[in-house]
Design an enzyme around this catalytic site. Structure first.
Site, mmCIF file in Angstrom:
data_model
loop_
_atom_site.group_PDB
_atom_site.id
_atom_site.type_symbol
_atom_site.label_atom_id
_atom_site.label_comp_id
_atom_site.label_asym_id
_atom_site.label_seq_id
_atom_site.Cartn_x
_atom_site.Cartn_y
_atom_site.Cartn_z
ATOM 1 N N GLN A 32 41.925 -2.283 -15.760
ATOM 2 C CA GLN A 32 43.385 -2.232 -15.784
ATOM 3 C C GLN A 32 43.971 -3.312 -14.889
ATOM 4 O O GLN A 32 44.920 -3.999 -15.248
ATOM 5 C CB GLN A 32 43.862 -0.851 -15.321
ATOM 6 C CG GLN A 32 45.332 -0.624 -15.541
ATOM 7 C CD GLN A 32 45.710 -0.798 -17.000
ATOM 8 O OE1 GLN A 32 45.099 -0.222 -17.882
ATOM 9 N NE2 GLN A 32 46.697 -1.618 -17.266
ATOM 10 N N HIS A 48 44.709 -7.022 -15.954
ATOM 11 C CA HIS A 48 45.784 -7.355 -16.903
ATOM 12 C C HIS A 48 46.817 -8.293 -16.294
ATOM 13 O O HIS A 48 47.229 -9.266 -16.914
ATOM 14 C CB HIS A 48 46.480 -6.093 -17.400
ATOM 15 C CG HIS A 48 45.898 -5.557 -18.656
ATOM 16 N ND1 HIS A 48 45.868 -6.264 -19.824
ATOM 17 C CD2 HIS A 48 45.290 -4.363 -18.924
ATOM 18 C CE1 HIS A 48 45.276 -5.541 -20.774
ATOM 19 N NE2 HIS A 48 44.908 -4.388 -20.254
ATOM 20 N N GLU A 63 50.614 5.512 -18.512
ATOM 21 C CA GLU A 63 50.354 4.958 -19.843
ATOM 22 C C GLU A 63 48.957 5.403 -20.317
ATOM 23 O O GLU A 63 48.807 5.959 -21.392
ATOM 24 C CB GLU A 63 50.429 3.429 -19.766
ATOM 25 C CG GLU A 63 50.176 2.739 -21.094
ATOM 26 C CD GLU A 63 50.010 1.227 -20.924
ATOM 27 O OE1 GLU A 63 49.861 0.752 -19.770
ATOM 28 O OE2 GLU A 63 49.988 0.524 -21.948
ATOM 29 N N HIS A 64 47.950 5.153 -19.484
ATOM 30 C CA HIS A 64 46.578 5.590 -19.778
ATOM 31 C C HIS A 64 46.164 6.636 -18.747
ATOM 32 O O HIS A 64 46.380 6.439 -17.551
ATOM 33 C CB HIS A 64 45.592 4.430 -19.669
ATOM 34 C CG HIS A 64 45.932 3.250 -20.532
ATOM 35 N ND1 HIS A 64 46.606 2.157 -20.046
ATOM 36 C CD2 HIS A 64 45.692 3.008 -21.846
ATOM 37 C CE1 HIS A 64 46.758 1.278 -21.033
ATOM 38 N NE2 HIS A 64 46.228 1.761 -22.135
ATOM 39 N N ASP A 97 41.519 0.509 -26.126
ATOM 40 C CA ASP A 97 42.181 -0.803 -26.150
ATOM 41 C C ASP A 97 41.788 -1.597 -27.391
ATOM 42 O O ASP A 97 42.558 -2.405 -27.899
ATOM 43 C CB ASP A 97 41.798 -1.620 -24.912
ATOM 44 C CG ASP A 97 42.480 -1.121 -23.654
ATOM 45 O OD1 ASP A 97 43.482 -0.398 -23.779
ATOM 46 O OD2 ASP A 97 42.001 -1.445 -22.543
ATOM 47 N N HIS A 127 86.097 19.522 -45.192
ATOM 48 C CA HIS A 127 84.702 19.969 -45.289
ATOM 49 C C HIS A 127 84.633 21.320 -46.003
ATOM 50 O O HIS A 127 83.764 21.556 -46.827
ATOM 51 C CB HIS A 127 84.089 20.104 -43.892
ATOM 52 C CG HIS A 127 83.661 18.806 -43.278
ATOM 53 N ND1 HIS A 127 84.537 17.820 -42.924
ATOM 54 C CD2 HIS A 127 82.419 18.335 -42.967
ATOM 55 C CE1 HIS A 127 83.868 16.803 -42.408
ATOM 56 N NE2 HIS A 127 82.585 17.087 -42.423
#
Lengths: 426, 426
Positions: B255, B258, B322-323, B356, B415
């Site tokens: 991670q 990145h 996220e993960h 991934d 209506h």
């Protein structure tokens, strides 16, 4: 209502334009209110409520007593109607629940999704002349089915500091009890930031005027999400020769009465139906209380005669209407022609009002052309779908080389190593 | 990596803060580029490509010839890996297809939903040092399954005017052939507005740097929708005493490599595992090419010792990673404890790299706390769900009074009339 016969395709782009609201520069006032709420919380809420709603509130939260009283203020018939609508909305939205499917993409590799409710949500219900208790049902029912833990409802008080009893009753019926007498930008700011009384939430739903819309837009800068981008309501009707002009006229007017910026589009393959419908609109218009509003909306509206139904559908898909009524013979068979629409009403007896109130479908729908890229509100709007995966040692061994090769080609060697270190371990 | 032992709950709010990117004021440049594209279209695209990518392009669109050559430039092994990943991603996303359920909410009232693909979509694939062909698969495969009619891919060329062959090969494999050599703000502007070469689309997907992110944000003012709000990538690992510190360290580093703003959170109930993992991170860090990037990311990262797994899950749900990797015994049984996460990896052999690249789940996921209110990309991201309803005359007669009562209570008489005119007709 403007009448056009067989417009050439090169003019369609102009015809599908929505009435432009001037790009309002509300940003400054929105920002100011958010800052005030951030600094003074409830005190600021009360200040703005006094300023905008003309009432000095002692307590922002609706009391048990008020909830009880609301029940006594409604007729038995209206309560039954609310129960009926709720039951249908429940049935339809419950059917949107999804069971997890466990997929073995390769031996030893299992992937699936699970739904989780968004924990805290806020519902905004406008006040004003029309107390939209139907929207309480449309947003509250799926939120409850999803299992949202905290549902906070904000709606502006009237000049006496009261909320319309139908709103309180509808909320109670669903089991929503955190109800606050606050509207406008300050309500959205409170739901976004939180105050002593009002809890902050993760997602905000509900319609509103230009101030509320601008505030919901701004709330997203605080990581809050919203239901849908806003725009004025609209309907498109496609009719053939078997359609009933009086029914169509009533549908067009029910859309037009929403607001002066509502838009109404009528497409037909039959000139006589076109003329009769226009006449019927003129006649029925005289009889409705919101005549002046509807009249303004009709100024923005068009009736178009086309040669055939195919062309009507082509135009409709380009326009991407919020509501689409197919007043045509064997309407259901034409449903595959619909590419872009929020909600579709098939045949002569499926009037838009049915979906607005009680048939079961949701009435919070994409407007302003957003039916091209957005769905209306559904159970999905209240949940997240989380992906899960479980690889056995053997599963990773099988797919490991694939991952290693791809990671290496993307030059992400630590990604590769997370696999290698596992498959090289004995 | 900062180590914290049993932090008190009142400090959690601070601990879950993501590293703050300074609120960049890119608005002016984004607006300028959009205006230029609006005025000069392809000519402006070429100007910006020369300016930012340092290459004067004769043709923006990738040719058949280039697509053919790309295939020859890749190893047989990498092509096989891409096929394998594609097949798994297909299997998992195909399982997300939904059949319509026709629900009779009351006799004579039928409601259902149907899925329609978003007609035109754009995929943005960043260039630079890491050619993210895996993202081509993650976005292109579900777009094809959904049935999107037009899929337009933009990616910046290198200094020689070429696109990485793996990107071209992955796109071809899926059947994407409209590929354009354009990156940055100008690519997003072209997809939003359209030029002579590049068609405009309804929704834009894909990662990118701060310029691309700002441009996607701005594109929404043109009624284009986007996949997800952006933020730096992140992982949270929960480990118990049976976890393997070397595996965890490898995951944390995968991670961290990145980007310098990536965030890595490690929670454990076992102090010895905590210490061993930190040591293993230090040792493994030395061996990876993107060491300097990972080092910076680790500066933002924390390892926390908690008393029990329940507290770990509470913290994780507040952080909303996220993960999420659950390196714990019988991990699958703990999945119900997960409330907020993008994608969850269960057990010691489900490393993030698997998801991934190749296991089948999507890698486009909510970051920056958005896992509280957003799902990751799935088949749902490429479709709209349209509601349909068909009422028979009898169906409307049954529900009519309910609708009339509710419409009247909301003071929307047109209506009400759309129902009355139908049920009063004999």
């Amino acid at each position: 209502m403007k009448i056009i016969k067989n417009p050439s395709q090169k003019n369609w782009k102009e015809l599908i334009q929505r009435p432009q609201n001037e790009k309002n520069s509300l940003h400054n006032i929105v920002q100011q209110v958010f800052m005030d709420i951030q600094e003074s919380a409830d005190a600021a809420l009360k200040k703005y409520t006094f300023h905008f709603d003309g009432i000095e509130l002692k307590q922002i939260k609706v009391t048990q007593q008020e909830l009880k009283e609301a029940e006594n203020l409604l007729s038995q018939e209206l309560k039954q109607a609310i129960f009926q609508a709720k039951s249908n909305i429940e049935k339809f939205h419950f059917s949107q629940k999804e069971n997890s499917q466990f997929i073995e993409t390769q031996p030893g590799i299992q992937c699936w999704r699970e739904s989780r409710a968004i924990e805290k949500i806020g519902l905004y219900i406008p006040g004003g002349t029309a107390p939209l208790f139907s929207t309480v049902l449309m947003l509250g029912v799926p939120a409850k089915i999803a299992g949202c833990r905290q549902i906070v409802l904000c709606t502006p008080p009237d000049k006496k500091g009261n909320i319309h009893p139908a709103i309180l009753f509808a909320a109670q019926t669903i089991g929503i009890t955190e109800i606050f007498k606050v509207g406008g930008i300050q309500a959205i700011a409170a739901l976004t930031i939180g105050t002593e009384s009002i809890p902050s939430v993760y997602k905000i739903f509900g319609p509103g005027n230009q101030y509320v819309t601008a505030a919901k837009q701004y709330a997203q800068e605080f990581k809050v999400s919203i239901d849908l981008p806003a725009g004025p309501s609209e309907v498109l009707v496609i009719a053939d020769s078997q359609a009933n002009p009086d029914f169509i006229a009533a549908d067009l007017l029910s859309q037009a009465e929403h607001g002066p910026d509502s838009q109404v589009i009528f497409l037909t393959t039959d000139e006589s139906i076109l003329n009769q419908t226009i006449n019927s609109v003129t006649a029925q218009l005289e009889k409705i209380p919101r005549k002046e509003i509807a009249k303004k909306a009709l100024d923005n509206s068009i009736g178009i005669l086309f040669d055939n139904l195919d062309t009507c559908f082509q135009f409709s898909n380009l326009y991407a209407p919020e509501h689409l009524i197919l007043a045509i013979d064997k309407a259901k068979e034409y449903r595959h022609n619909v590419e872009n629409a929020g909600s579709v009403f098939l045949g002569n007896y499926s009037c838009e009002s049915a979906g607005d109130y009680a048939s079961g479908t949701n009435h919070t729908l994409p407007t302003n052309g957003y039916a091209r890229n957005y769905s209306g509100v559904s159970l999905d709007s209240f949940i997240k779908k989380i992906t899960f995966q479980e690889l056995s040692k053997e599963g990773l061994q099988t797919i490991g080389p694939t991952i290693e090769l791809m990671a290496e080609a993307e030059r992400l060697f630590a990604h590769k190593n997370a696999v290698s270190i596992r498959i090289n371990k004995n």
